[in-house]
Design a protein around this motif. Structure first.
Motif, PDB file in Angstrom:
ATOM      1  N   ILE A 217       0.831  -1.201   0.000  1.00 34.59           N
ATOM      2  CA  ILE A 217       0.000   0.000   0.000  1.00 34.59           C
ATOM      3  C   ILE A 217       0.870   1.259   0.000  1.00 34.59           C
ATOM      4  CG2 ILE A 217      -1.617   1.316   1.452  1.00 34.59           C
ATOM      5  CD1 ILE A 217      -2.986  -1.353   2.078  1.00 34.59           C
ATOM      6  N   LYS A 218       2.017   1.202   0.677  1.00 31.38           N
ATOM      7  CA  LYS A 218       2.950   2.332   0.655  1.00 31.38           C
ATOM      8  C   LYS A 218       3.443   2.587  -0.768  1.00 31.38           C
ATOM      9  CE  LYS A 218       7.263   3.957   2.779  1.00 31.38           C
ATOM     10  NZ  LYS A 218       8.366   3.608   3.715  1.00 31.38           N
ATOM     11  N   HIS A 219       3.759   1.522  -1.502  1.00 27.55           N
ATOM     12  CA  HIS A 219       4.195   1.672  -2.896  1.00 27.55           C
ATOM     13  C   HIS A 219       3.061   2.213  -3.772  1.00 27.55           C
ATOM     14  CE1 HIS A 219       7.773  -0.735  -1.860  1.00 27.55           C
ATOM     15  NE2 HIS A 219       8.289  -0.269  -2.969  1.00 27.55           N
ATOM     16  N   LEU A 220       1.839   1.732  -3.547  1.00 23.79           N
ATOM     17  CA  LEU A 220       0.698   2.234  -4.318  1.00 23.79           C
ATOM     18  C   LEU A 220       0.508   3.722  -4.076  1.00 23.79           C
ATOM     19  CD1 LEU A 220      -2.100  -0.498  -3.986  1.00 23.79           C
ATOM     20  CD2 LEU A 220      -0.591  -0.071  -5.908  1.00 23.79           C
ATOM     21  N   GLN A 221       0.564   4.113  -2.800  1.00 19.26           N
ATOM     22  CA  GLN A 221       0.440   5.526  -2.446  1.00 19.26           C
ATOM     23  C   GLN A 221       1.452   6.377  -3.201  1.00 19.26           C
ATOM     24  OE1 GLN A 221       0.535   5.278   2.033  1.00 19.26           O
ATOM     25  NE2 GLN A 221      -0.560   7.201   1.769  1.00 19.26           N
ATOM     26  N   SER A 222       2.692   5.955  -3.131  1.00 15.72           N
ATOM     27  CA  SER A 222       3.771   6.721  -3.751  1.00 15.72           C
ATOM     28  C   SER A 222       3.584   6.831  -5.261  1.00 15.72           C
ATOM     29  CB  SER A 222       5.112   6.061  -3.421  1.00 15.72           C
ATOM     30  OG  SER A 222       6.175   6.712  -4.069  1.00 15.72           O
ATOM     31  N   LYS A 223       3.206   5.735  -5.879  1.00  8.86           N
ATOM     32  CA  LYS A 223       3.038   5.717  -7.339  1.00  8.86           C
ATOM     33  C   LYS A 223       1.886   6.609  -7.783  1.00  8.86           C
ATOM     34  CE  LYS A 223       3.082   2.349 -11.125  1.00  8.86           C
ATOM     35  NZ  LYS A 223       3.075   0.903 -11.459  1.00  8.86           N
ATOM     36  N   VAL A 224       0.763   6.512  -7.057  1.00 13.48           N
ATOM     37  CA  VAL A 224      -0.411   7.310  -7.423  1.00 13.48           C
ATOM     38  C   VAL A 224      -0.158   8.789  -7.136  1.00 13.48           C
ATOM     39  CG1 VAL A 224      -2.838   7.760  -6.887  1.00 13.48           C
ATOM     40  CG2 VAL A 224      -2.032   5.412  -7.127  1.00 13.48           C
ATOM     41  N   LYS A 225       0.479   9.098  -6.005  1.00 14.34           N
ATOM     42  CA  LYS A 225       0.751  10.495  -5.658  1.00 14.34           C
ATOM     43  C   LYS A 225       1.609  11.174  -6.711  1.00 14.34           C
ATOM     44  CE  LYS A 225       0.378  10.680  -0.611  1.00 14.34           C
ATOM     45  NZ  LYS A 225       1.139  10.826   0.661  1.00 14.34           N
ATOM     46  N   SER A 226       2.623  10.473  -7.206  1.00 13.64           N
ATOM     47  CA  SER A 226       3.505  11.075  -8.199  1.00 13.64           C
ATOM     48  C   SER A 226       2.749  11.380  -9.495  1.00 13.64           C
ATOM     49  CB  SER A 226       4.697  10.166  -8.481  1.00 13.64           C
ATOM     50  OG  SER A 226       4.285   8.948  -9.092  1.00 13.64           O
ATOM     51  N   ARG A 227       1.833  10.502  -9.867  1.00 13.16           N
ATOM     52  CA  ARG A 227       1.058  10.725 -11.094  1.00 13.16           C
ATOM     53  C   ARG A 227       0.049  11.848 -10.903  1.00 13.16           C
ATOM     54  NH1 ARG A 227       0.291   5.163 -14.549  1.00 13.16           N
ATOM     55  NH2 ARG A 227       2.401   4.360 -14.213  1.00 13.16           N
ATOM     56  N   ILE A 228      -0.592  11.876  -9.736  1.00 13.70           N
ATOM     57  CA  ILE A 228      -1.563  12.943  -9.476  1.00 13.70           C
ATOM     58  C   ILE A 228      -0.856  14.287  -9.417  1.00 13.70           C
ATOM     59  CG2 ILE A 228      -3.152  13.874  -7.748  1.00 13.70           C
ATOM     60  CD1 ILE A 228      -3.966  11.036  -7.077  1.00 13.70           C
ATOM     61  N   GLY A 229       0.357  14.294  -8.833  1.00 15.21           N
ATOM     62  CA  GLY A 229       1.127  15.534  -8.783  1.00 15.21           C
ATOM     63  C   GLY A 229       1.410  16.070 -10.173  1.00 15.21           C
ATOM     64  N   PHE A 230       1.777  15.188 -11.080  1.00 15.93           N
ATOM     65  CA  PHE A 230       2.017  15.600 -12.469  1.00 15.93           C
ATOM     66  C   PHE A 230       0.741  16.156 -13.092  1.00 15.93           C
ATOM     67  CE2 PHE A 230       1.555  14.470 -16.944  1.00 15.93           C
ATOM     68  CZ  PHE A 230       2.632  15.144 -17.507  1.00 15.93           C
ATOM     69  N   LEU A 231      -0.382  15.485 -12.846  1.00 16.35           N
ATOM     70  CA  LEU A 231      -1.646  15.934 -13.439  1.00 16.35           C
ATOM     71  C   LEU A 231      -2.046  17.305 -12.912  1.00 16.35           C
ATOM     72  CD1 LEU A 231      -3.701  12.586 -13.369  1.00 16.35           C
ATOM     73  CD2 LEU A 231      -2.560  13.649 -15.326  1.00 16.35           C
ATOM     74  N   PHE A 232      -1.900  17.523 -11.592  1.00 16.26           N
ATOM     75  CA  PHE A 232      -2.269  18.813 -11.025  1.00 16.26           C
ATOM     76  C   PHE A 232      -1.367  19.937 -11.547  1.00 16.26           C
ATOM     77  CE2 PHE A 232      -4.866  16.820  -7.636  1.00 16.26           C
ATOM     78  CZ  PHE A 232      -5.930  17.721  -7.631  1.00 16.26           C
TER      79      PHE A 232
END
Length: 405
Positions: A217-232
């Motif tokens: 779940i920590k890896h999922l968090q990190s992966k999704v956060k980085s993509r959302i950061g790019f989108l924002f």
């Protein structure tokens, strides 16, 4: 026990099977130890003469054998770099990369390795192999695992497949029992000790020795956060429709992959995924940070992550009833035979196996039966219907209702 490149099989079904076996062992207060086996360039190391012999033993005709012999012959490879092309180099081993028959041929080549597992259990996904065993005395468990590992290594050597010692790891699953102060080493035939690890990425899912899924779940968090950061950061470049599509194609698949496996994690951990999911919805809807998550779901028209996981899980259970999952999963569920004639006895129910502790209730064989019987209280299916019809009925049953205070 081969899940690679087969219809109805996949990383999720393979991991569910392995996880079921481990949880069942833990529920019995047994130790469970595993070796995650990594091979070096397995697909490129296939010996053509051995493979043709395997095909011959399976009953392929002489014409077929001649065809495959020709198929492997006179292949060359070269390298192109900065416009320069190297000279051709003959390829005398391996199955052709990117070819349609390649994965199937590799499965034919490696499958008999499973026969060497002996008293241990084994599961293959192409060349990804896990060997595991369980029992009450830890010393016996490790001795059995070592004997099976030795036999597996000999099988690999017979196939001229090379063990990647540095990437082959051991793990002791000890969620219900105290960790021993010292573990006996599992060694290769060359005398190298394998490293014991607390986490290992198996078929795309991080397994940890406590089966908490905290690392995953920590890896999922990190992966999704980085993509959302790019989108924002680039939100001004996207229309509303583009935002919706981007999240649907780049964020949701990450959260959906293997969700029926890690759904047994604690609510505290799963809530961390809710947070990044809500951020993704805010990117699509432009909703302020203070917007309640129940309102977010209504704005975007998507269910909560909990409902998504539950929907995927019930799809797996129903596919099991229809026989659309591998036999190693369908054999874990049994349709109950009614003992008396009552109104509820007409409905399809599953036999719920006995468990000793909480861990057994997390296994596939228990949770599939238990969750299906719970669903039947409202669904009330008397006969099996098509998967499409079931999905339609299920969508009407699983609705997000706000229970927040």
């Amino acid at each position: 026990m081969q899940s690679g490149f087969r219809a109805g099989h996949g990383c999720t079904s393979a991991t569910l099977k392995v996880l079921n076996d481990i949880l069942t062992a833990i529920d019995k207060k047994h130790y469970c130890a595993a070796v995650f086996i990594d091979l070096a360039k397995a697909f490129d190391s296939v010996n053509h003469h051995i493979l043709i012999g395997r095909l011959n033993s399976l009953g392929f005709s002489n014409d077929c054998l001649a065809w495959f012999t020709n198929y492997f012959s006179d292949r060359v490879q070269c390298v192109k770099s900065e416009g320069l092309l190297s000279g051709p180099l003959a390829v005398s081993m391996g199955v052709p990369q990117g070819s349609i028959p390649g994965p199937t041929l590799f499965s034919v080549y490696i499958n008999e390795v499973a026969l060497a597992a002996g008293e241990s259990l084994i599961h293959l996904y192409a060349d990804d192999t896990i060997l595991y065993t369980s029992g009450p005395p830890l010393d016996t468990v490790l001795t059995t695992l070592q004997a099976s590992f030795n036999a597996i290594q000999l099988s690999f050597r017979g196939l001229q497949l090379l063990l990647n010692t540095s990437k082959t790891k051991c793990m002791l699953f000890n969620r219900s029992l105290p960790a021993p102060t010292r573990l006996s080493n599992i060694t290769t035939l060359d005398g190298s000790d394998l490293e014991y690890v607390d986490n290992y990425k198996y078929l795309g899912v991080w397994l940890d020795c406590k089966l908490s899924f905290q690392t995953h779940i920590k890896h999922l968090q990190s992966k999704v956060k980085s993509r959302i950061g790019f989108l924002f950061r680039n939100k001004a470049s996207f229309t509303h429709a583009a935002k919706h599509t981007l999240v649907k194609l780049t964020i949701l698949p990450i959260l959906d992959f293997g969700d029926v496996i890690y759904k047994i994690a604690s609510n505290t951990l799963l809530n961390k995924l809710d947070a990044v999911y809500h951020s993704a919805i805010r990117f699509v809807t432009k909703a302020p940070y203070t917007t309640h998550h129940c309102d977010l779901y209504a704005l975007v028209g998507w269910p909560s992550l909990h409902t998504r996981r539950q929907t995927h899980w019930l799809h797996v259970i129903y596919k099991t009833l229809l026989g659309k999952v591998p036999p190693y999963l369908s054999s874990l569920v049994t349709i109950a035979s009614p003992t008396c004639s009552t109104r509820s006895s007409r409905y399809i129910s599953l036999v719920t196996p006995k468990t000793n502790y909480f861990f057994g209730r997390l296994s596939f064989q228990f949770s599939a039966a238990n969750d299906w019987n719970e669903l039947q209280k409202s669904l009330k299916l008397e006969t099996l219907i098509s998967l499409t019809s079931f999905k339609h009925q299920l969508s009407e049953q699983l609705t997000d209702y706000c229970t927040c205070t």
